[in-house]
Scaffold this active site. Structure first.
Site, PDB file in Angstrom:
ATOM      1  N   CYS A  89       0.820  -1.222   0.000  1.00 40.74           N
ATOM      2  CA  CYS A  89       0.000   0.000   0.000  1.00 40.74           C
ATOM      3  C   CYS A  89       0.851   1.270   0.000  1.00 40.74           C
ATOM      4  O   CYS A  89       0.379   2.336  -0.376  1.00 40.74           O
ATOM      5  CB  CYS A  89      -0.929   0.015   1.207  1.00 40.74           C
ATOM      6  SG  CYS A  89      -2.051  -1.372   1.204  1.00 40.74           S
ATOM      7  N   HIS A 121      -3.678   7.181   1.214  1.00 42.82           N
ATOM      8  CA  HIS A 121      -3.959   5.832   0.717  1.00 42.82           C
ATOM      9  C   HIS A 121      -5.379   5.470   1.153  1.00 42.82           C
ATOM     10  O   HIS A 121      -5.750   5.673   2.304  1.00 42.82           O
ATOM     11  CB  HIS A 121      -2.938   4.858   1.304  1.00 42.82           C
ATOM     12  CG  HIS A 121      -3.338   3.438   1.160  1.00 42.82           C
ATOM     13  ND1 HIS A 121      -3.706   2.898  -0.049  1.00 42.82           N
ATOM     14  CD2 HIS A 121      -3.461   2.436   2.075  1.00 42.82           C
ATOM     15  CE1 HIS A 121      -4.035   1.629   0.130  1.00 42.82           C
ATOM     16  NE2 HIS A 121      -3.891   1.326   1.410  1.00 42.82           N
ATOM     17  N   ASN A 173      -9.978  -0.605  -1.841  1.00 41.77           N
ATOM     18  CA  ASN A 173      -8.538  -0.450  -1.625  1.00 41.77           C
ATOM     19  C   ASN A 173      -7.799  -1.116  -2.791  1.00 41.77           C
ATOM     20  O   ASN A 173      -7.820  -2.339  -2.915  1.00 41.77           O
ATOM     21  CB  ASN A 173      -8.171  -1.097  -0.283  1.00 41.77           C
ATOM     22  CG  ASN A 173      -6.695  -0.980   0.052  1.00 41.77           C
ATOM     23  OD1 ASN A 173      -5.878  -0.621  -0.794  1.00 41.77           O
ATOM     24  ND2 ASN A 173      -6.354  -1.281   1.295  1.00 41.77           N
TER      25      ASN A 173
END
Ligand code: UT7
Length: 336
Positions: free
Chosen positions: A119, A263, A293
């Site tokens: 991530c 993020h 995500n």
């Protein structure tokens, strides 16, 4: 002073929309649970072709995002002298996706480097691009974050904590050496390997003859696993710390931020960070409801959408920040 300026943005989201209700047809979950716990309403999962493979691979999605970023920057493919591809899911075990971008875009032997920071991959990638440019190693760097998550997820009830969160997609930015104020001001990068096993995909493993066996598959160790509450707690803390740290490096405070692009891990994390730093809603960008995500791709996708929506204007102070598997985390401070 030479700075690494972001001069173009682009993204690609697969057409196939999977809503929370669609997931509730195959997994023991509900739109209510997913929305309340994560803020996600839908995500994109690449459609499957007749050959049993996704209709596009990760490099092809990255190339589509990159083509848009290159057009948005008003440059030619031949101007790019370095590719940085951030992904936790390369299309094949090796080589990484960067070289396939070189091929797909006809980049005439430009350098290609892959980043495996999950991530946090885009934040590390932008910091690396800044380093290449400041050192004179490259003049125009294509930084891509792209992921195919859908084929790696455990879509049974056992994997429901993970499978409802993740989506496929790619985003790209063109970073170019420029004289003046525009560009990356500072970056901060961190990691803490003692938490590696709290968010990981264990198999295939290099230490095992053949790399994977039926026992691992039966136990689901070829699917990603996460200790959600520990990740949540650390993410919220580290997001705040790294935003403050990078702002301090540049001599700024949270109220100077024009846009924070975090993020997109969980809307509750984004809200908690915004609250702790005293940010106003207009200082924070979120599109997690639409894409879920997409790990390394969330920030460049969000940047491209923020530009399209007129949320980023020349001279704005931008902060990008991420946390993820490793644990790794970090932030970039950028004058737009
Ligand atoms: O990109 C960085 C990586 N990821 C993250 O940043 C994610 C960080 N963590 C999170 O976002 C949250 O921890 C989750 C969204 C993953 C989970 O939310 P939570 O509030 O921490 O839920 P929980 O893990 O405490 O689970 C609560 C309940 C459990 O049931 P019991 O034991 O209370 O009966 C789970 O089994 O919710 C259950 N559950 C689900 N229920 C419906 C777990 N997944 C699901 C699901 N649908 N998909």
């Amino acid at each position: 002073m030479i700075r690494a300026a972001i001069i173009g943005t682009g993204f690609f989201a697969p057409e196939n929309v999977v809503t929370n209700d669609d997931l509730a047809q195959i997994i023991d979950t509900s739109d209510k649970w997913i929305t309340e716990r994560s803020g996600i309403k839908e995500r994109r999962w690449l459609a499957m072709g007749e050959d049993g493979r996704t209709v596009l691979n990760g490099a092809e999605m990255g190339a589509k995002a990159a083509e848009r970023a290159i057009a948005n920057a008003g440059i030619e493919n031949s101007d790019i002298d370095q590719v940085i591809f951030a992904t936790l899911n390369p299309d094949v075990a090796f080589p990484g996706n960067g070289v396939f971008i070189e091929e797909l875009l006809g980049l005439n032997t430009a350098g290609a480097m892959d980043i495996r920071n999950q991530c946090t991959g885009f934040v590390y990638g932008l910091a690396a691009a800044d380093g290449f440019i400041r050192a004179g190693t490259a003049k125009t760097v294509l930084v891509i974050g792209g992921e195919i998550q859908s084929t790696a997820l455990d879509k049974s009830d056992r994997g429901r904590d993970m499978s409802v969160l993740f989506g496929d997609g790619a985003g790209a930015v063109v970073v170019q050496a420029k004289e003046g104020d525009q560009g990356v001001i500072a970056s901060v990068l961190h990691s803490q390997g003692r938490y590696a096993r709290d968010l990981w995909l264990e198999g295939p493993v290099a230490t095992m003859e053949g790399r994977i066996d039926s026992a691992m598959i039966d136990e689901g160790r070829h699917f990603p696993k996460m200790n959600g509450q520990i990740v949540f707690k650390h993410a919220t803390r580290r997001f705040c710390e790294s935003i403050n740290e990078v702002l301090e490096k540049g001599g700024f405070t949270p109220e100077d931020i024009d846009l924070m692009v975090p993020h997109q891990a969980n809307q509750r994390i984004t809200d908690a960070v915004g609250q702790r730093l005293g940010l106003k809603p207009e200082q924070v960008f979120s599109n997690i409801a639409k894409y879920g995500n997409t790990t390394a791709a969330t920030i460049p996708i969000a940047l491209a959408e923020a530009v399209e929506e007129g949320r980023l204007k020349k001279g704005d102070l931008l902060v990008t920040v991420a946390f993820g598997s490793g644990f790794t985390w970090g932030a970039n401070l950028v004058r737009w």
